[in-house]
Design an enzyme around this catalytic site. Structure first.
Site, PDB file in Angstrom:
ATOM      1  N   ARG A  65      -0.886  -8.112  14.029  1.00 18.46           N
ATOM      2  CA  ARG A  65      -1.412  -7.197  13.155  1.00 18.46           C
ATOM      3  C   ARG A  65      -2.167  -7.828  11.823  1.00 18.46           C
ATOM      4  NH1 ARG A  65       4.142  -5.199  11.541  1.00 18.46           N
ATOM      5  NH2 ARG A  65       3.332  -3.751  10.086  1.00 18.46           N
ATOM      6  N   LYS A  98       0.693  -1.232   0.147  1.00 22.52           N
ATOM      7  CA  LYS A  98      -0.137   0.163  -0.152  1.00 22.52           C
ATOM      8  C   LYS A  98       0.824   1.275   0.078  1.00 22.52           C
ATOM      9  CE  LYS A  98      -2.290  -0.738   4.042  1.00 22.52           C
ATOM     10  NZ  LYS A  98      -1.612  -2.125   4.386  1.00 22.52           N
ATOM     11  N   ARG A 123      -9.762   1.349   9.218  1.00 20.48           N
ATOM     12  CA  ARG A 123      -9.316  -0.054   9.580  1.00 20.48           C
ATOM     13  C   ARG A 123     -10.211  -0.570  10.421  1.00 20.48           C
ATOM     14  NH1 ARG A 123      -3.279   0.859   9.512  1.00 20.48           N
ATOM     15  NH2 ARG A 123      -2.160  -0.903  10.276  1.00 20.48           N
ATOM     16  N   ARG A 161      11.289  -6.163   4.956  1.00 21.38           N
ATOM     17  CA  ARG A 161      10.921  -4.562   4.782  1.00 21.38           C
ATOM     18  C   ARG A 161      12.019  -3.962   5.560  1.00 21.38           C
ATOM     19  NH1 ARG A 161       5.093  -2.291   5.478  1.00 21.38           N
ATOM     20  NH2 ARG A 161       5.391  -2.955   7.509  1.00 21.38           N
ATOM     21  N   ARG A 183      11.258  -1.491  11.042  1.00 21.20           N
ATOM     22  CA  ARG A 183      10.355  -1.029  11.566  1.00 21.20           C
ATOM     23  C   ARG A 183      10.182  -1.944  13.255  1.00 21.20           C
ATOM     24  NH1 ARG A 183       4.896   0.302   8.417  1.00 21.20           N
ATOM     25  NH2 ARG A 183       3.956  -0.606  10.512  1.00 21.20           N
TER      26      ARG A 183
HETATM   27  P1  AMP Z   1       0.967   0.961   9.416  1.00 19.05           P
HETATM   28  O1  AMP Z   1       1.910   1.923   9.218  1.00 19.05           O
HETATM   29  O2  AMP Z   1      -0.248   1.295   8.621  1.00 19.05           O
HETATM   30  O3  AMP Z   1       0.960  -0.574   9.450  1.00 19.05           O
HETATM   31  O4  AMP Z   1       0.286   1.298  10.986  1.00 19.05           O
HETATM   32  C1  AMP Z   1       1.276   1.068  11.855  1.00 19.05           C
HETATM   33  C2  AMP Z   1       0.613   1.180  13.441  1.00 19.05           C
HETATM   34  O5  AMP Z   1       0.052   2.361  13.415  1.00 19.05           O
HETATM   35  C3  AMP Z   1      -0.400  -0.059  13.397  1.00 19.05           C
HETATM   36  O6  AMP Z   1      -0.104  -1.405  13.859  1.00 19.05           O
HETATM   37  C4  AMP Z   1      -1.327   0.767  14.446  1.00 19.05           C
HETATM   38  O7  AMP Z   1      -0.720   0.324  15.867  1.00 19.05           O
HETATM   39  C5  AMP Z   1      -1.138   2.217  14.182  1.00 19.05           C
HETATM   40  N1  AMP Z   1      -2.346   2.327  13.375  1.00 19.05           N
HETATM   41  C6  AMP Z   1      -2.237   3.115  11.953  1.00 19.05           C
HETATM   42  N2  AMP Z   1      -3.287   3.203  11.454  1.00 19.05           N
HETATM   43  C7  AMP Z   1      -4.271   3.062  12.299  1.00 19.05           C
HETATM   44  C8  AMP Z   1      -5.883   3.140  12.174  1.00 19.05           C
HETATM   45  N3  AMP Z   1      -6.476   3.615  11.145  1.00 19.05           N
HETATM   46  N4  AMP Z   1      -6.401   2.702  13.417  1.00 19.05           N
HETATM   47  C9  AMP Z   1      -5.714   2.318  14.379  1.00 19.05           C
HETATM   48  N5  AMP Z   1      -4.444   2.092  14.544  1.00 19.05           N
HETATM   49  C10 AMP Z   1      -3.813   2.506  13.573  1.00 19.05           C
END
Ligand code: AMP
Length: 221
Positions: A172, A17, A92, A129, A161
């Site tokens: 996740r 994404k 989400r 990654r 990360r």
């Molecule tokens: P991502 O980079 O999208 O994988 O997001 C990393 C982390 O940020 C996730 O595992 C959550 O802890 C938090 N996070 C990001 N976007 C959301 C969302 N829309 N709702 C809840 N937590 C989020």
């Protein structure tokens, strides 16, 4: 010039994404709004919010809906998002999807893109990654920056990360299946869904996405 588009993208962690959103944002001239990037920036800035976010993010848990919706609402009010955006990592949960509809009313999203990739493929990608801690550019062990884990785009440090650990990755993905995958049906019911195969080179996937978006919104271009 193309009129701006309002897009969201769904897909498992590691589906690509982030990479695709950077390209789509350039192509359609709209800001790429990634909630994960925004929360990571808030953590780095050491703001009050940082402490509240740290544990959720490290363990791969979702940040509470009300807080996420507030952050997105502030971001969408900025002038650069007035005419369009591409949202990555939001919504989400069902509550976030409802919150977003309320934020945009009386307007609506144009499309929800569902980037489909098998779990086996995303697991392999996530363990390899690496990301720039300054600008969030994504690399992999197989496609590193040119010079010694220094970002090609901004010179920042390229690292793994905190939440790309095995335990957090599984958590996740479990949350994705439980909370986020049901949104595919939610957008399908509203006639906003486009499913795109996310397996293949980044260029191949970008072409598929642009073709799918233009086919659905082509009458506006
Ligand atoms: P991502 O980079 O999208 O994988 O997001 C990393 C982390 O940020 C996730 O595992 C959550 O802890 C938090 N996070 C990001 N976007 C959301 C969302 N829309 N709702 C809840 N937590 C989020």
């Amino acid at each position: 010039m193309q009129p701006a588009v309002r897009l969201v993208i769904l897909g498992k962690q590691g589906a690509g994404k982030g990479t695709q959103c950077v390209r789509l944002a350039t192509h359609y001239r709209v800001p790429h709004i990634s909630t994960g990037d925004m929360f990571r920036a808030a953590q780095r800035s050491g703001s009050d919010l940082a402490d509240r976010l740290a544990k959720f993010m490290r363990e791969g848990e979702l940040i509470p809906d009300a807080l996420v919706i507030d952050v997105v609402s502030d971001r969408l009010r900025r002038p650069d998002a007035a005419a369009g955006f591409i949202l990555d990592g939001f919504p989400r949960t069902a509550a976030q999807a409802e919150g977003m509809s309320e934020l945009l009313a009386p307007d609506d999203l144009d499309l929800c893109l569902d980037l489909e990739v098998d779990t086996a493929v995303v697991l392999a990608r996530l363990s390899k990654r690496r990301v720039c801690e300054r600008c969030n550019a994504t690399y992999s062990l197989e496609g590193p920056p040119v010079v010694d884990w220094t970002c090609d785009a901004c010179g920042g440090r390229v690292v793994q990360r905190d939440d790309d650990t095995e335990a957090a990755i599984w958590r996740r993905l479990e949350l994705y299946e439980r909370e986020t995958a049901p949104l595919v049906a939610w957008y399908l019911e509203r006639d906003k869904l486009v499913v795109v195969d996310g397996d293949g080179s980044p260029d191949t996937v970008t072409k598929r996405l642009v073709r799918a978006i233009d086919a659905r919104l082509g009458n506006r271009f």
